[in-house]
Design an enzyme around this catalytic site. Structure first.
Site, mmCIF file in Angstrom:
data_model
loop_
_atom_site.group_PDB
_atom_site.id
_atom_site.type_symbol
_atom_site.label_atom_id
_atom_site.label_comp_id
_atom_site.label_asym_id
_atom_site.label_seq_id
_atom_site.Cartn_x
_atom_site.Cartn_y
_atom_site.Cartn_z
ATOM 1 C CG ASN A 119 -2.055 0.978 1.133
ATOM 2 O OD1 ASN A 119 -1.872 2.151 1.403
ATOM 3 N ND2 ASN A 119 -3.220 0.498 0.747
ATOM 4 C CG HIS A 125 -10.391 14.806 -4.728
ATOM 5 N ND1 HIS A 125 -9.155 14.650 -5.311
ATOM 6 C CD2 HIS A 125 -10.487 13.798 -3.825
ATOM 7 C CE1 HIS A 125 -8.537 13.591 -4.803
ATOM 8 N NE2 HIS A 125 -9.324 13.065 -3.895
ATOM 9 C CD GLU A 171 -4.706 12.352 -1.558
ATOM 10 O OE1 GLU A 171 -4.035 12.335 -0.505
ATOM 11 O OE2 GLU A 171 -5.660 11.582 -1.781
ATOM 12 C CG HIS A 229 -11.785 8.135 0.339
ATOM 13 N ND1 HIS A 229 -11.863 7.214 -0.688
ATOM 14 C CD2 HIS A 229 -13.048 8.571 0.543
ATOM 15 C CE1 HIS A 229 -13.124 7.124 -1.100
ATOM 16 N NE2 HIS A 229 -13.862 7.954 -0.363
ATOM 17 C CD GLU A 230 -6.898 7.282 0.861
ATOM 18 O OE1 GLU A 230 -7.303 6.587 -0.082
ATOM 19 O OE2 GLU A 230 -7.096 8.513 0.921
ATOM 20 C CD GLU A 252 -10.704 4.378 0.422
ATOM 21 O OE1 GLU A 252 -10.564 3.884 -0.698
ATOM 22 O OE2 GLU A 252 -9.826 5.083 0.965
ATOM 23 C CD GLU A 259 -9.051 3.134 -3.992
ATOM 24 O OE1 GLU A 259 -8.996 4.177 -4.663
ATOM 25 O OE2 GLU A 259 -8.652 3.063 -2.820
#
Length: 701
Positions: A181, A400, A402, A470-471, A489, A495
């Protein structure tokens, strides 16, 4: 309710008497036991904490005081699987006094009709103010070598496939269970993550998890496989400490849910009930969302997040208007408008766009603190044009963010980023934390990051923004208190189907594990399962039939649901796509019709404010026949059921797009026997009949 068993032993039962919690001190050490229907669930287990550079809170205690109480309320979630949730428990609070140090600790137990929650509390006191946790030593002693549904303990990711084995087999299987990962830190040959599901040889299901994770490190479980005892194992910080505390303070709740019926595990509300009521007076801005987006085309490699092919860029220094576009950028104004058109035509609420902002050329694995500013678009993404176009079409845009794991950088920009969203009509954000965390050495699930996630959600609320992280750390019911935390998530989502594939049984386990803490943005709805048809360089496929992809909108509960595939793939199967358009995302009632973890799950859910129901069945890799009754329907009404099922020759590997659709009349007396292909399932929309003419030509089931 409360029974004194001896000088230092107490027992408390659940309101219905099914569960019995016993607490006592043994040679000054706090221990507890839990039974269900007279059957031991958790054997004698020790409680306490080991502290750094100071005497532990593991023993030497006497009982100073005990208090017992009963609580019963019914509350309504802002969104959820049911309209009303009953919060009913009997409580025992034990105040312990450590004589040698004159320190006090309270252990508070709440016994529900479906299990137990307990936590440590540190009241204000002179001899325990600031302290550092070396390790929490909470035990869950099992009664045997149960079957476990587990993923490896990891401080940075939960994106694993689940393993099903005896507890005693975990050690031997651990190496094979590891997966690469962007950020991963395992810690033990027998360490596993919560929410952990267990099944005893006599068919009792047990779930171990935590609730209300705030200002504390995420808990894993380490197994003593000689004695079959799980013990808490907290996520450390960069220097190995597990938690920094200042009294008065409480820990998260440790939870044990148990039942002979697998469906009861799925419908337990213990995790939500152990969280505080909603923190917001006004929740009118928090709405469930069904969306499409510029995402799957990047995940599959059809397009890219990055604007150029440059090996390195620096935000504020690289002039992207002077660079040569790669020609593969997905988040262009024209492409985004195409998704907006599709959303508007088919009634979707929002469009997600990933890769719209500068910095994607070298963002991952570089340990860069300043990768994104969350404000500056690439030259081919016109923020103003997209905003006005979406507004004219009645579609919201989904932001979004990130972070690339650069958490300090995100916090520096957060106010401006959220204000940018408000100014441009974005009311929800998908945030990401891919890669190793900066500050370096911190972990995704440590106290420092837990505090950050909480800060992000509360800061978003100031701007009336909903968060889909997410994460981030897996949820622990905090959506009750902060309902703008609309999804996470925090597990292996769709995905991975485009990367390496995922076993068909995965979605028959997730509701028993990851979803116990809260909804998941799983991103279902993949109709073209052969990834090579999208990207010839990818020889992978999604382990599912098309019919099962429809079912996931019911079985994988979330108030945030994405139709994740490309618009052109839906246009090839508009008859099946109709279910995605019809299915609700907020519910008044939920029933579990069939359930066996690792094999199958069948849900029925009643759409909010209507008499319409939706049924979903997800199946593992073995073909099976589902048999359900429609006795959840109103006995005085007739309904039209549209059944989207696997064709007889459907198979997730060889014939995934083979499906059938039929309409029938159903009532509360109807029954269905429906074949489910390997990796398959079915979905049913059940609409109340308003006009008898609707029944013309239809047969009764």
């Amino acid at each position: 309710m409360l029974f004194t068993l001896g000088l230092s032993a107490q027992s408390i039962k659940s309101p219905n008497g099914n569960f019995n919690l016993t607490f006592e001190l043994k040679d000054g050490v706090p221990v507890y036991q839990l039974s269900m229907g007279g059957e031991p669930i958790v054997k004698e287990s020790k409680l306490g904490l080991e502290l750094k550079d100071t005497p532990s809170l593991l023993g030497g205690f006497t009982i100073e005081n005990t208090e017992e109480s009963t609580f019963d309320e019914t509350w309504q979630p802002v969104w959820g699987e049911v309209k009303d949730i009953r919060n009913h428990y009997n409580e025992l609070a034990v105040t312990l006094n450590q004589k040698e140090t004159a320190r006090k600790m309270i252990i508070r137990f709440r016994v529900f009709d479906d299990g137990l929650g307990f936590r440590y509390e540190f009241p204000e006191q002179d001899n325990l103010i600031y302290f550092v946790i070396k390790e929490e030593r909470t035990q869950f002693a099992m009664t045997g070598d149960h079957t476990a549904y587990w993923i490896p303990g990891d401080f940075d990711t939960q994106e694993y496939e689940y393993n099903t084995s005896k507890m005693s087999e975990i050690r031997a299987l651990m190496a094979g269970a590891m997966r690469g990962n962007a950020s991963t830190t395992t810690f033990s040959d027998t360490g596993v993550q919560t929410s952990l599901l267990l099944k005893t040889d006599n068919g009792t299901f047990i779930n171990l998890h935590e609730a209300a994770l705030i200002e504390y490190s995420c808990m894993h479980l380490e197994l003593d496989d000689e004695n079959m005892i799980f013990e808490s194992y907290l996520t450390p910080d960069a220097v190995g400490n597990k938690g920094y505390m200042q009294a008065p303070r409480v820990t998260p709740w440790r939870t044990v849910i148990a039942s002979k019926n697998a469906g009861d595990i799925l419908m337990s509300h213990i995790t939500l009930n152990l969280n505080e009521p909603c923190a917001y007076d006004d929740t009118s801005w928090i709405k469930p969302v069904k969306y499409v987006g510029v995402w799957w085309e990047m995940i599959t490699g059809k397009s890219d997040w990055a604007y150029t092919s440059l090996p390195a860029v620096q935000l504020g220094k690289t002039d992207f208007s002077e660079t040569t576009p790669s020609g593969r950028h997905g988040a262009t104004t024209e492409n985004v408008k195409r998704y907006i058109d599709f959303a508007a035509e088919h009634g979707f609420d929002a469009v997600l766009v990933e890769g719209w902002n500068e910095g994607w050329e070298d963002w991952i694995g570089k340990s860069k603190d300043y990768v994104f500013d969350f404000l500056t678009p690439y030259p081919d993404f016109d923020v103003d044009e997209v905003r006005e176009y979406a507004k004219a079409k009645g579609v919201k845009m989904m932001m979004h963010h990130e972070t690339s794991g650069a958490v300090r950088n995100y916090e520096r920009h957060m106010d401006k980023a959220y204000q940018f969203m408000v100014d441009n009509g974005y009311n929800s954000v998908k945030s990401g934390y891919v890669g190793n965390i900066i500050p370096r050495g911190e972990h995704h699930y440590g106290q420092w990051l837990v505090n950050h996630y909480q800060y992000a959600v509360e800061k978003a609320a100031e701007y009336k923004i909903m968060v889909n992280a997410h994460e981030a750390v897996r949820p622990t019911g905090l959506s009750r208190t902060y309902p703008n935390l609309i999804a996470n998530e925090s597990a292996r989502g769709t995905e991975y189907e485009a990367f390496v594939g995922t076993k068909a049984e995965h979605t028959t386990i997730l509701p028993f594990t990851r979803l116990i803490g809260g909804p998941m943005d799983y991103t279902p709805g993949i109709f073209q399962t052969d990834i090579s048809k999208i990207n010839p360089d990818r020889d992978t496929f999604v382990h599912t039939t098309l019919a099962r992809q429809l079912a996931l909108y019911v079985t994988m509960y979330s108030p945030l649901q994405m139709a994740a595939d490309l618009p052109e793939h839906y246009e090839q199967h508009m008859d099946a796509f109709q279910f995605i358009k019809d299915v609700a995302i907020d519910w008044d009632d939920t029933k579990v019709l069939e359930a066996e973890p690792g094999d199958f799950i069948t849900y029925a859910r009643k759409a909010k404010g209507t008499e319409n129901w939706f049924v979903g069945r997800t199946n593992d890799e073995i073909g099976r026949t589902s048999k359900i009754k429609f006795d959840f329907l109103d006995a005085d009404k007739k309904y039209i059921a549209t059944i989207y099922s696997d064709a007889k020759d459907a198979h997730y590997e060889t014939n995934p797009q083979a499906y059938e659709i039929k309409k029938v009349i159903v009532t509360s007396k109807s029954k269905l026997s429906q074949y489910c292909a390997p990796g398959g399932g079915y979905a049913i929309s059940i609409m109340e009949v308003k006009d008898k003419s609707e029944l013309k030509g239809l047969k009764r089931l």
